[in-house]
Write a protein that holds these residues in place. Sequence first.
Motif, short mmCIF file in Angstrom:
data_model
loop_
_atom_site.label_atom_id
_atom_site.label_comp_id
_atom_site.label_asym_id
_atom_site.label_seq_id
_atom_site.Cartn_x
_atom_site.Cartn_y
_atom_site.Cartn_z
N VAL A 460 0.83 -1.22 0.00
CA VAL A 460 0.00 0.00 0.00
C VAL A 460 0.85 1.26 0.00
CG1 VAL A 460 -1.87 -1.20 1.19
CG2 VAL A 460 -0.17 0.08 2.52
N GLN A 461 2.21 1.09 -0.13
CA GLN A 461 3.15 2.22 -0.11
C GLN A 461 2.99 3.05 1.16
OE1 GLN A 461 2.64 4.41 -3.76
NE2 GLN A 461 3.59 2.82 -5.01
N SER A 462 3.04 2.36 2.28
CA SER A 462 2.97 3.03 3.58
C SER A 462 4.15 2.55 4.42
CB SER A 462 1.63 2.73 4.26
OG SER A 462 1.52 3.45 5.47
N SER A 463 4.01 2.53 5.72
CA SER A 463 5.09 2.10 6.61
C SER A 463 4.54 1.20 7.70
CB SER A 463 5.78 3.31 7.25
OG SER A 463 4.85 4.03 8.04
N VAL A 464 5.43 0.43 8.30
CA VAL A 464 5.02 -0.46 9.38
C VAL A 464 4.47 0.33 10.55
CG1 VAL A 464 5.84 -2.11 11.12
CG2 VAL A 464 6.61 -2.31 8.74
N ILE A 467 0.88 1.53 9.88
CA ILE A 467 -0.12 0.47 10.03
C ILE A 467 -0.27 0.10 11.50
CG2 ILE A 467 -0.74 -1.88 9.38
CD1 ILE A 467 0.83 -1.49 6.81
N THR A 468 0.84 0.10 12.23
CA THR A 468 0.78 -0.18 13.68
C THR A 468 -0.08 0.85 14.38
OG1 THR A 468 3.00 -1.15 13.61
CG2 THR A 468 2.15 -0.49 15.77
N ALA A 469 0.07 2.13 14.01
CA ALA A 469 -0.75 3.19 14.61
C ALA A 469 -2.22 2.98 14.30
CB ALA A 469 -0.29 4.55 14.11
N MET A 470 -2.55 2.50 13.06
CA MET A 470 -3.94 2.20 12.73
C MET A 470 -4.50 1.11 13.65
SD MET A 470 -3.91 2.00 8.58
CE MET A 470 -3.18 3.26 7.56
N ALA A 499 -5.31 -0.08 2.68
CA ALA A 499 -5.33 0.90 1.60
C ALA A 499 -6.56 1.76 1.66
CB ALA A 499 -5.25 0.17 0.26
N SER A 500 -7.69 1.16 2.00
CA SER A 500 -8.94 1.91 2.10
C SER A 500 -8.85 2.98 3.18
CB SER A 500 -10.09 0.95 2.38
OG SER A 500 -11.29 1.67 2.60
N VAL A 501 -8.27 2.62 4.35
CA VAL A 501 -8.13 3.59 5.45
C VAL A 501 -7.19 4.72 5.04
CG1 VAL A 501 -7.30 3.92 7.81
CG2 VAL A 501 -8.67 1.90 7.23
N LEU A 502 -6.10 4.37 4.38
CA LEU A 502 -5.17 5.40 3.94
C LEU A 502 -5.81 6.34 2.92
CD1 LEU A 502 -1.85 3.36 3.52
CD2 LEU A 502 -2.32 5.17 5.18
N GLN A 503 -6.61 5.80 2.00
CA GLN A 503 -7.27 6.62 0.98
C GLN A 503 -8.27 7.56 1.60
OE1 GLN A 503 -6.29 6.62 -2.07
NE2 GLN A 503 -7.80 8.05 -2.94
N GLN A 504 -9.00 7.09 2.58
CA GLN A 504 -9.98 7.93 3.27
C GLN A 504 -9.29 9.07 4.01
OE1 GLN A 504 -12.17 5.38 5.85
NE2 GLN A 504 -13.02 4.13 4.19
N SER A 505 -8.10 8.78 4.51
CA SER A 505 -7.41 9.78 5.33
C SER A 505 -6.74 10.84 4.48
CB SER A 505 -6.35 9.09 6.20
OG SER A 505 -6.93 8.06 6.96
N HIS A 506 -6.47 10.49 3.21
CA HIS A 506 -5.52 11.30 2.49
C HIS A 506 -5.86 11.36 1.01
CE1 HIS A 506 -2.04 13.35 3.46
NE2 HIS A 506 -1.13 12.50 3.05
N THR A 507 -6.77 12.18 0.61
CA THR A 507 -7.24 12.15 -0.78
C THR A 507 -6.67 13.28 -1.63
OG1 THR A 507 -9.19 13.41 -0.11
CG2 THR A 507 -9.38 11.02 -0.13
N LEU A 508 -6.49 14.46 -1.12
CA LEU A 508 -6.14 15.61 -1.93
C LEU A 508 -4.71 16.06 -1.76
CD1 LEU A 508 -9.38 17.72 -1.40
CD2 LEU A 508 -8.85 16.18 -3.30
#
Length: 609
Positions: A460-464, A467-470, A499-508
């Motif tokens: 998902v091009q994020s970091s461990v 995801i741990t914080a999620m 990926a869904s959580v990241l997209q919701q958090s960060h769209t623009l």
Amino acid sequence: MPAKLTLRVPLMPDELATDYCSRLALRNFRSASAFALDMGFHFSDITSKSDTAIAKLAEISGEPFPLLDENRLRWMTIDRGRLKGQVMARQTLRHKHYFGCPACFKQDIETSALPPTAAVRHRMHWMLASVQTCEKHHIALQKLGNRIVGNIKRNWSEIADTTVRNLPALAEAAVPMSPTDFEVYLIKRLYEAPTESWLDRLEFFAAEHTARVFGVAANPDIKASLDELSDHELREVGQAGFEIVNGGADSISRFLLDLQRNYRRDATKRRARDVTPAMVYGRIYASLKRLEKNLAYRPVQLIVAEHALANFPLGPGDNVFGVRLEERRLHSLSTAARQFSMGPSRILKIFTAGGLLPLPGWDDDVAVVDATEAERLIGLQMESITQVEAQSHLNVSANVMNSLIDCNLIARHKQSTGLHAHRFLVSELDTLLATVLSGAHPVATGTDGVLSLGRAAQTVQSSVHAITAMIIDRRLKWVGYRTDLRGFASIVVDPTEVASVLQQSHTLKLSTTATASRLSLSPSAVRHLVGKLLVATPMKHPVTHQIRLFFDETDLDRFDAEYVSLSNLSRLMNRHVRSLKMELAKRSILPVLEESRVMTIYRRADLDL
């Protein structure tokens, strides 16, 4: 029954009964001993417990019995006597010589109609060993004669005649000397004048001895005992000690604290054993210890004991002058090292890292620290582990470990100094693991649709840590763990949900890393462009909740349309960076922004691109 004498002398308020009897004998042309026998009593009986001699002296002199009784030094034991309501010790008084003031004797003769030998009188406060000055005429008291010749005691009747004959020489030899505050205090107290001194709560002999002991302790150059000091030295130590003890508990405690702060041990013995009150207080402790059972010194013993218990690293069961310590209040390097079986050097590092040491004005091996805080810090050190051990405990790589530290999911504690100063608490690591695994579902190896934290972060091009914080914030509905692994390596998530959580958090908005990828620049170059050619908005990251820079895609499109980096231009034109830059310079095309070894930016309009 003897009748009242015809030839009499008046009793003065500052005159001992024995000296008065001597003057009365001289007025009747007899020695004191012979006169007393003539009157039916022994001269030495005046200082005994019996009242017979005083009663006869009152009868023949016409002086009231209560006044004579008050002015007699009555020995109650071999070492304790009472005078004017004050308890004296033998060392409080002069026993070898008579001392006096020639100016007082001259005044006695001039103001009296009596013969000079009967007129001159010895003042009772001149008998005090610590009084060496005439408080009235401000001259030093002078030696008049011996009190003992051979084994025979002499009284005032045997000294007065010589004193009168030597008076001119004594007056000529007078040395100006102002009385010390200590001398004034002793004189006032003897004559029951108000003094308002803390020493008043001690018996007279104890007050005088206490001042001397503290005075000797205040002068480390004095090595001799009190009995071996000269009159000048006794006067100096008496005044020095009086300045310390006159104010009571506060001034005594300040002095004891100064002794402790300035105490220096032999360098070869440092940390070999504890610094004890006996070592620091020196003569004060030794003297009060020797007198521990003497209740006359109890008030000062209690002050010294409380100071010792409050300022030395004493343990439960220790006692000072009978005051017992129930629980430890303070630790030193040596006591902490002994209790926790550690080296003093390691304890010093722990205390230094914890802010307990160094203490201004104190050597580390003498300084003491709060026992509760010291034991807490040592306990944390004993529970803590190094970063390598923490990585193994969590079963994560060094990169993931550093990422978790940087985003404050794992706390580092500075518990020492040096290479391994920062350590990690096992309890905190276990709490983090328990939080992440709370509610997680067990899964078997090879379960479809789930990935480890590392693989999910790549997908998902994020970091461990993101995801741990999620997981900690309960933003993921499903979390699992593999039963064949442990720690973070066992945690699995659904990458689609992440990926869904990241997209919701960060769209623009795009992060610095995403912006660097979008513009084909390094993150460092992007940060250098902020505020110059790019506009960034500080925002709280939706996962880590830390303030980060985010970029608007519209602004990135504007930048990309207007500017180009030298590295991107070289790739576009298939040219080497250096030769391309030299060619542009020859054509007088200069960069609009250049940061050495970071980036070089040109305006596309200048390049006809």
